[in-house]
Enzyme design. Structure first.
Site, PDB file in Angstrom:
ATOM      1  CE  LYS A   1      -2.648   0.994   4.137  1.00 33.65           C
ATOM      2  NZ  LYS A   1      -2.509   1.931   4.286  1.00 33.65           N
ATOM      3  CB  SER A   2       4.105   2.241   1.747  1.00 39.35           C
ATOM      4  OG  SER A   2       3.256   2.499   3.553  1.00 39.35           O
TER       5      SER A   2
ATOM      6  NE  ARG B   1       6.533   6.547   0.423  1.00 45.34           N
ATOM      7  CZ  ARG B   1       5.815   6.095   1.189  1.00 45.34           C
ATOM      8  NH1 ARG B   1       3.659   5.681   1.435  1.00 45.34           N
ATOM      9  NH2 ARG B   1       5.924   6.883   2.619  1.00 45.34           N
TER      10      ARG B   1
ATOM     11  NE  ARG C   1      -4.619   9.013  10.891  1.00 45.19           N
ATOM     12  CZ  ARG C   1      -4.050   7.691  10.052  1.00 45.19           C
ATOM     13  NH1 ARG C   1      -5.044   7.639   9.345  1.00 45.19           N
ATOM     14  NH2 ARG C   1      -2.796   7.887  10.112  1.00 45.19           N
TER      15      ARG C   1
ATOM     16  CB  SER D   1       5.257  10.606  10.090  1.00 43.51           C
ATOM     17  OG  SER D   1       4.313  10.696   8.991  1.00 43.51           O
TER      18      SER D   1
ATOM     19  CG  ASP E   1       1.593   0.835   9.487  1.00 46.31           C
ATOM     20  OD1 ASP E   1       1.246   1.293  10.429  1.00 46.31           O
ATOM     21  OD2 ASP E   1       1.536   0.786   8.122  1.00 46.31           O
TER      22      ASP E   1
ATOM     23  CE  LYS F   1       0.415   5.621  12.738  1.00 50.51           C
ATOM     24  NZ  LYS F   1       0.766   6.498  11.719  1.00 50.51           N
TER      25      LYS F   1
HETATM   26  C1  S3P Z   1       3.129   5.435   6.003  1.00 45.74           C
HETATM   27  C2  S3P Z   1       3.442   5.807   6.747  1.00 45.74           C
HETATM   28  C3  S3P Z   1       2.841   5.551   8.541  1.00 45.74           C
HETATM   29  C4  S3P Z   1       1.859   4.135   8.604  1.00 45.74           C
HETATM   30  C5  S3P Z   1       1.012   4.758   7.461  1.00 45.74           C
HETATM   31  C6  S3P Z   1       1.488   4.393   6.071  1.00 45.74           C
HETATM   32  C7  S3P Z   1       3.012   5.337   4.356  1.00 45.74           C
HETATM   33  O1  S3P Z   1       2.300   6.683   9.284  1.00 45.74           O
HETATM   34  O2  S3P Z   1       1.353   4.303   9.846  1.00 45.74           O
HETATM   35  O3  S3P Z   1       0.209   3.035   7.678  1.00 45.74           O
HETATM   36  O4  S3P Z   1       2.790   5.272   3.298  1.00 45.74           O
HETATM   37  O5  S3P Z   1       4.059   6.571   4.855  1.00 45.74           O
HETATM   38  P1  S3P Z   1       3.103   7.784   9.624  1.00 45.74           P
HETATM   39  O6  S3P Z   1       4.063   7.982   8.668  1.00 45.74           O
HETATM   40  O7  S3P Z   1       1.964   9.042   9.773  1.00 45.74           O
HETATM   41  O8  S3P Z   1       3.721   7.123  10.643  1.00 45.74           O
END
Ligand code: S3P
Length: 457
Positions: free
Chosen positions: A21-22, A26, A148, A191, A339, A366
């Site tokens: 997902k991350s 991007r 959030r 973060s 996570d 979260k």
């Molecule tokens: C993420 C960063 C994390 C993570 C989120 C996905 C990302 O959040 O908890 O599920 O894709 O950069 P934070 O950057 O707020 O810690």
């Protein structure tokens, strides 16, 4: 939707999990703003990633047909492909997304507010992407996302020259892009979302942008920017980018999501099974949870087999070997398993002693207040859990069974389902439809691998 779990099944077999997902957020954002054709394969059709695709469609009439067609097609239903369960990445889910973007200058003013749904990554990263766009856009989200914190991303973007307003620190977020200049920034909370928003803005900024973190958070953005030829340098926990830079088109296959694999590994650990997860992303900033599982007594083997756009890809073997030890997580390790804390807490509930997750306060911000949600859910199943300041404390000793609340949070729902696999009696977990936020097909995949899990209404 509630899921009923009858403990006793053993989870085993070879599988894939949905694309990361991350990485998908991007790659999609940088594909939509590339100057040249792009092809992305293995994009997960989870709700969060669809949110990013829909927002990008609203910002680019030329890309809209392709993005909307991709976002509206159904997710893969897990099924067996030879000896491998296809849980969402590679094997069967290969239909690519082809885009012909014309650079970030071709984004246009959206005709309505951009809906980021439940996805914090969509909102925070888009804020960075739009910080230099010559129009105004408003980013909204669902009730959970509106709770959030957004000031953490608004503040550095303002410092770079963008006009960003929040509603008392929360969404809706109004962004009017401007000419930007690079900054040096030290986020208060480590973060990857904040770091990435600044780097995406830095791509369009004059001069050098530097982000220094207390610990290194996931580095997918840095890896992709480097693969795309940007001048990005990493020294310890400091990332520096020279702007402006317009990247060209690119191709890549999104690797399987380690945070999704964590649920399968946890299920294996708790049922004494074994699994091999193939086509998996093995970026070291994402795999610290494996060290914690190892300390608990789970057998872990990892093999890197290739690399795409800077991301290592390979396979993970995990095997449960009986009783589990408690394995506490300290403040410096916590951001690296941010996570996976819910899943690790679910496994820890079955360890033979107390586990502490120190410095876990960020979990309050979260998709739900994950500290409260975990304590509630584990206690609902007859376990022992508490919050002690910023620490989450899991008592261990196993779970009796019962009906658990999941706070409508995807990672809490999936963690409680995994925890239930080793309970002494039957369990139910509510709002399990939330799992589609990051892991469509999760219940079907667990069932395919041998768990006794069904939806009961
Ligand atoms: C993420 C960063 C994390 C993570 C989120 C996905 C990302 O959040 O908890 O599920 O894709 O950069 P934070 O950057 O707020 O810690």
């Amino acid at each position: 939707m509630r899921a009923r779990v009858m403990p006793g099944g053993r989870v085993r077999g070879e599988t894939t999990v949905p694309g990361d997902k991350s990485i998908a957020h991007r790659w999609l954002m940088l594909a939509a703003t590339a100057d040249g054709p792009c092809r992305l394969e293995g994009l997960p059709r989870s709700l969060d990633v669809r949110s990013t695709a829909s927002c990008l469609a609203a910002l680019s009439p030329a890309l809209r047909p392709a993005l909307e067609a991709w976002a509206s097609s159904p997710p893969v239903t897990p099924e067996r492909d030879g000896s491998t369960w296809n849980g969402g990445a590679s094997t069967l889910d290969v239909d690519p997304l082809d885009l012909r973007p014309r650079g970030r200058g071709s984004l246009t003013s959206p005709s309505s507010d951009l809906d980021c749904g439940n996805s914090g990554t969509t909102m925070r990263l888009l804020a960075g992407l739009l910080a230099a766009a010559p129009f105004e856009a408003t980013l909204r989200g669902d009730d959970s996302l509106t709770e959030r914190p957004m000031e953490r991303v608004a503040e550095p973007l303002r410092a770079m020259g963008a006009e960003v307003t929040t509603s008392d620190g929360h969404a809706p977020l109004a962004i009017r892009g401007s000419a930007l200049h690079g900054i040096r920034f030290v986020p208060e909370v480590p973060s990857a979302q904040v770091k990435t928003a600044i780097l995406l803005a830095g791509l369009a900024a004059e001069g050098t942008t530097t982000v220094t973190e207390r610990v290194t958070t996931r580095d997918h953005t840095e890896r992709l920017l480097d693969a795309l030829g940007a001048s990005v340098r990493v020294h310890g926990t400091e990332v520096t980018l020279d702007g402006p830079y317009q990247h060209g088109g690119f191709m890549g296959t999104v690797p399987g999501d380690p945070s999704a694999a964590a649920f399968v590994a946890g299920a294996v650990a708790l049922t004494g099974g074994e699994t091999s997860i193939v086509g998996l992303g093995l970026n070291p900033t994402r795999t610290s949870f494996l060290r914690v599982l190892e300390r608990m007594g789970v057998r872990i083997e990892v093999e890197v087999e290739g690399r795409g756009l800077g991301e290592p890809v390979g396979s993970l073997r995990a095997a449960g070997v009986g009783s589990l030890r408690p394995a506490s997580v300290g403040v410096d390790e916590l951001p690296l398993v941010i996570d996976e804390v819910p899943l690790l807490a679910a496994v820890a509930a079955h360890a033979d002693g107390e586990t502490r997750f120190e410095g876990a306060g960020e979990l309050r911000a979260k998709e739900s207040d994950r500290l409260v949600a975990l304590v509630d859910g584990i206690r609902d199943l007859g376990g022992d859990a508490a919050v002690d300041g910023d620490a989450l404390v899991i008592g261990g000793g196993g779970l009796a069974g019962g009906n658990a609340r999941s706070a409508g949070d995807h990672r809490i729902a999936m963690s409680l389902i995994v925890a239930a696999l080793a309970a002494r009696g039957p369990c139910e977990v509510d709002a399990v439809e939330a799992s589609t936020v990051s892991f469509p097909g999760f219940l079907e995949l667990l069932r395919g691998l041998g768990a006794d899990v069904e939806v009961v209404g």
